[in-house]
Design an enzyme around this catalytic site. Structure first.
Site, PDB file in Angstrom:
ATOM      1  N   ARG A  48     -27.770   7.053   3.691  1.00  0.00           N
ATOM      2  CA  ARG A  48     -26.709   6.655   4.607  1.00  0.00           C
ATOM      3  C   ARG A  48     -26.742   5.149   4.840  1.00  0.00           C
ATOM      4  NH1 ARG A  48     -27.265   6.603  10.021  1.00  0.00           N
ATOM      5  NH2 ARG A  48     -28.769   8.310  10.015  1.00  0.00           N
ATOM      6  N   TYR A 101       1.660   3.826   5.056  1.00  0.00           N
ATOM      7  CA  TYR A 101       1.104   5.157   4.828  1.00  0.00           C
ATOM      8  C   TYR A 101       1.129   5.973   6.115  1.00  0.00           C
ATOM      9  CZ  TYR A 101      -2.414   8.734   3.825  1.00  0.00           C
ATOM     10  OH  TYR A 101      -3.085   9.915   3.678  1.00  0.00           O
ATOM     11  N   ASP A 173      -3.869  -3.634   3.777  1.00  0.00           N
ATOM     12  CA  ASP A 173      -4.096  -2.506   2.873  1.00  0.00           C
ATOM     13  C   ASP A 173      -3.613  -2.944   1.497  1.00  0.00           C
ATOM     14  OD1 ASP A 173      -3.957  -0.175   1.342  1.00  0.00           O
ATOM     15  OD2 ASP A 173      -3.544   1.080   3.081  1.00  0.00           O
ATOM     16  N   LYS A 198      -7.277   5.799  -5.481  1.00  0.00           N
ATOM     17  CA  LYS A 198      -6.060   5.481  -6.233  1.00  0.00           C
ATOM     18  C   LYS A 198      -6.374   4.652  -7.483  1.00  0.00           C
ATOM     19  CE  LYS A 198      -3.907   7.595  -2.822  1.00  0.00           C
ATOM     20  NZ  LYS A 198      -4.890   7.686  -1.733  1.00  0.00           N
TER      21      LYS A 198
END
Length: 408
Positions: A48, A101, A173, A198
């Site tokens: 982590r 989005y 973004d 993407k």
């Protein structure tokens, strides 16, 4: 400084010192052996906190965005959430672009509002409107350029100046453009967000997100420290297998984007001449309102096209469900072409708001297939959409087909 494709192949991708393997191994481990209490090997304790596979991908992507530090997360939304939690405090106000989005709007309006964050939606291509929306408590401006799904282009340098004058952060973004076509930090942005699912992954086989930050102090703490602590404490990290796949995809990003851009431009010109299409949204077209601005801050125009159908909603729905190579899906940015009906798929959360998507709009994610095959696919889909619209019209005038009359 090395060129983009060289950095994409080599940055963060350190060869295995034990075996000489060209591709770094996937460190599929949750924890690391210590040589003594808190005596760590190479700084690794628990995955982590750090993992060599994730660290390598973060270094690779950060080099391409020219940032101070990069951080990989389990999804694009996880990356957005982590950044917002890292830099905001209860009582802060966010400005969101009017086109973007749907998941971002849902995250801010449905989740972060509960923790004392307020938000306004503004047309960020209008700098006067953006400036007017600033409030004393505005801490952050969030913009997509090109936006999803209307491909609006916002002036990054102007928004960065506006944010800095106000003491706010500018977050961009960059999922649609990718660092191959656009580097927002070069224009003064403070942080960049990616859905690495993407174009960066590029093969529709991995889920992930990333935050890349500039060297900037925010409320007495560097952005790198703030986001890094949120990543560790919040724990929404990308796993090593996902980071390996994203890093592999990133190595060919430049080559793929060249193909996406070239084919999308060819299809956009073709669609613009089709009578079934009432409007084409693609920043590579001279008719696009943001074309000149996009040409100054991007090195290419991307692989996404949106279009509105002259036959309205029914035609749009029919087109989205009538093609072979353009397969119906909510995602984008892979080597395969995809089609989406945003109003009820990616942007369903905006229905009933000022940001809802037109019912006659379809979004295309142009893959790397042969352009002629994609044009043939679109031809068949538009023909089906036209026939469906004609059938709807004839039904409205009482000229029902025999089968429809029998079941009426």
């Amino acid at each position: 400084m090395s060129g983009f494709n060289t950095l994409a192949v080599h940055a963060g991708q350190h060869k295995d010192p034990a075996t000489g393997a060209v591709i770094p191994p996937i460190y599929q481990t949750s924890t690391f052996i210590q040589d003594g209490i808190n005596v760590l090997r190479a700084g690794h304790e628990y995955s982590r906190g750090s993992n060599p596979t994730r660290n390598g991908f973060e270094e690779q992507l950060n080099a391409l965005e020219r940032g101070a530090a990069g951080f990989a997360f389990a999804s694009g939304i996880a990356a957005e959430d982590a950044l917002l939690r890292a830099v905001l405090a209860p009582g802060d106000h966010i400005i969101l672009g009017s086109d973007g989005y749907g998941g971002t709007h849902r995250l801010v309006n449905n989740l972060h509002r509960k923790w004392g964050i307020s938000a306004s939606t503004v047309e960020l291509t209008d700098l006067t409107a953006a400036a007017a929306a600033l409030r004393p408590d505005t801490a952050l401006i969030w913009v997509e350029t090109p936006s999803n799904p209307l491909l609006k282009i916002a002036d990054l340098s102007a928004l960065a100046s506006l944010a800095r004058e106000h003491g706010a952060l500018l977050v961009v973004d960059n999922t649609f453009a990718t660092p191959y076509l656009q580097r927002p930090l070069d224009f003064g942005a403070h942080a960049v967000i990616h859905s690495t699912t993407k174009y960066i992954g590029g093969h529709s086989d991995v889920l992930g997100g990333a935050v890349i930050v500039a060297d900037y102090l925010h409320r007495g703490q560097s952005l790198a420290e703030a986001v890094g602590y949120q990543q560790f404490a919040g724990g929404a990290v990308a796993g090593p297998q996902d980071c390996y796949l994203a890093a592999r995809g990133l190595k060919t990003l430049g080559l793929r984007m060249e193909r996406h851009c070239a084919t999308a431009l060819e299809l956009a010109h073709w669609l613009q001449a089709r009578p079934e299409v009432s409007r084409v949204y693609y920043p590579g077209l001279g008719s696009h309102r943001g074309h000149r601005l996009a040409a100054t801050q991007q090195s290419g125009f991307g692989g996404i096209i949106s279009l509105q159908l002259a036959g309205g909603e029914h035609a749009a729905r029919t087109l989205a469900q009538s093609m072979e190579y353009f397969q119906l899906s909510v995602s984008l940015g892979g080597v395969e072409s995809l089609v989406c009906y945003p109003r009820e798929m990616t942007h369903a959360s905006t229905i009933g708001t000022a940001q809802q998507i037109p019912a006659d709009l379809v979004r295309l994610s142009v893959g790397i297939e042969e352009p002629a095959d994609l044009i043939a696919d679109l031809t068949a889909g538009l023909a089906a959409a036209g026939c469906a619209t004609s059938s709807t019209t004839s039904s409205a005038t009482g000229n029902l087909p025999r089968s429809a009359m029998a079941s009426a």
